[in-house]
Design an enzyme around this catalytic site. Structure first.
Site, PDB file in Angstrom:
ATOM      1  N   GLY A 188       0.776  -1.240   0.000  1.00  5.02           N
ATOM      2  CA  GLY A 188       0.000   0.000   0.000  1.00  5.02           C
ATOM      3  C   GLY A 188       0.796   1.271   0.000  1.00  5.02           C
ATOM      4  O   GLY A 188       0.491   2.186   0.754  1.00  5.02           O
ATOM      5  N   CYS A 189       1.845   1.402  -0.839  1.00  2.00           N
ATOM      6  CA  CYS A 189       2.564   2.679  -0.880  1.00  2.00           C
ATOM      7  C   CYS A 189       1.901   3.661  -1.828  1.00  2.00           C
ATOM      8  O   CYS A 189       2.374   4.771  -1.993  1.00  2.00           O
ATOM      9  CB  CYS A 189       4.023   2.475  -1.270  1.00  2.00           C
ATOM     10  SG  CYS A 189       4.266   2.093  -3.006  1.00  2.00           S
ATOM     11  N   GLY A 190       0.813   3.236  -2.493  1.00  2.00           N
ATOM     12  CA  GLY A 190       0.034   4.190  -3.268  1.00  2.00           C
ATOM     13  C   GLY A 190       0.172   4.083  -4.768  1.00  2.00           C
ATOM     14  O   GLY A 190      -0.453   4.827  -5.489  1.00  2.00           O
ATOM     15  N   ILE A 199       2.139  -2.049  -6.566  1.00  2.00           N
ATOM     16  CA  ILE A 199       3.452  -1.873  -5.944  1.00  2.00           C
ATOM     17  C   ILE A 199       3.363  -2.212  -4.470  1.00  2.00           C
ATOM     18  O   ILE A 199       2.470  -1.761  -3.769  1.00  2.00           O
ATOM     19  CB  ILE A 199       3.951  -0.429  -6.112  1.00  2.00           C
ATOM     20  CG1 ILE A 199       4.033  -0.066  -7.591  1.00  2.00           C
ATOM     21  CG2 ILE A 199       5.288  -0.229  -5.441  1.00  2.00           C
ATOM     22  CD1 ILE A 199       4.936  -0.970  -8.396  1.00  2.00           C
TER      23      ILE A 199
END
Length: 263
Positions: free
Chosen positions: A104-106, A110
């Site tokens: 969940g880095c956006g 990814i």
């Protein structure tokens, strides 16, 4: 299949004509039964979106690795279900096990910050040559085919520019990344190699768009707006030609100008 509307009409001030607004819907991309990413997208051309996403995110190497695509309506949105070959599924699982950090880095698909700056293939061939005249008209040609944008005034588009035929495919979405993924899926379904033409975009050129172009070996991006500095650094290393501010018959070339021919 479109279980959800693409656009909806709504009234603004009293007495004015209704405004057409594009819809955006949660679309889960699943791979062999497991959720890979959830996108907010315009619920149209979702099979193209799933195929293009799989290609530009490196889930599969070729469209032949995809065995089946199914679009399913769910209570809270839509699922684009991909079924891929066992070899590619095993490679994807190994890649995800090797990643460090929480999810969940956006960024779509990814799972770590390191993945945001993934290495991308470098163009090994020359790619398509586009005439200066056609390149300067590319965004105008695209605009004439943006049917959803004509209705709403608020949609991104990506088009595929053939050196001999002009814009041969267009896909639209509320998200610029989704529009490009839809276009990639469309082009590959047509049996057309991305390296045989150029991607034409209605947005700025961000690094993610350059990465996606590199993953499918498209050697040129033509955009109505400008690029980021990081996008140009990555494009330079990947061997991709980037034309920005392509509008009103002009453009600015930022790297690898040898793909632009006179005439």
């Amino acid at each position: 299949m479109n279980e959800f509307p693409i656009c909806s009409a709504t009234f603004t001030d009293a007495g004015r004509a209704p405004r057409v607004l594009p819809e955006e819907t949660a679309v889960a991309i699943t791979v062999n039964g497991s959720t890979y990413a959830v996108l907010m997208a315009t619920p149209a051309s979702l099979e193209d979106l799933a195929i293009g996403f799989a290609r530009t995110e490196g889930i599969v190497d070729t469209i032949g690795d995809i065995e089946q695509v199914e679009i399913v309506a769910c209570e809270d949105g839509l699922e684009a279900r991909l079924w891929i070959s066992k070899d590619r599924a095993d490679a994807m699982a190994a890649r995800r096990r090797a990643m460090a950090g929480p999810v969940g880095c956006g960024l779509c698909g990814i799972e770590s910050l390191k993945e945001a700056m993934r290495s991308v293939p470098r163009m090994s061939g020359s790619g398509a040559l586009i005439s200066e005249t056609l390149a300067s008209r590319a965004t105008t040609l695209l605009r004439h085919q943006q049917r959803l944008h004509m209705r709403s005034g608020s949609m991104h588009a990506a088009g595929f520019l053939s050196p001999k035929k002009g814009i041969v495919a267009v896909r639209e979405d509320v998200g610029r990344h989704n529009a490009l993924d839809k276009l990639v899926g469309c082009v590959e379904n047509m049996g057309c190699a991305p390296e045989s033409g150029a991607f034409v975009l209605t947005s700025r050129v961000s690094v993610e768009l350059v990465q996606k172009a590199a993953m499918v070996v498209c050697g040129m991006i033509i955009a109505v707006s400008g690029p980021t500095a990081l996008a140009i650094r990555v494009a330079h290393e990947a061997g991709i030609t980037v034309l920005g501010f392509a509008r009103n018959g002009t453009y600015e070339c930022y790297c690898h100008p040898y793909r632009i021919s006179q005439g």
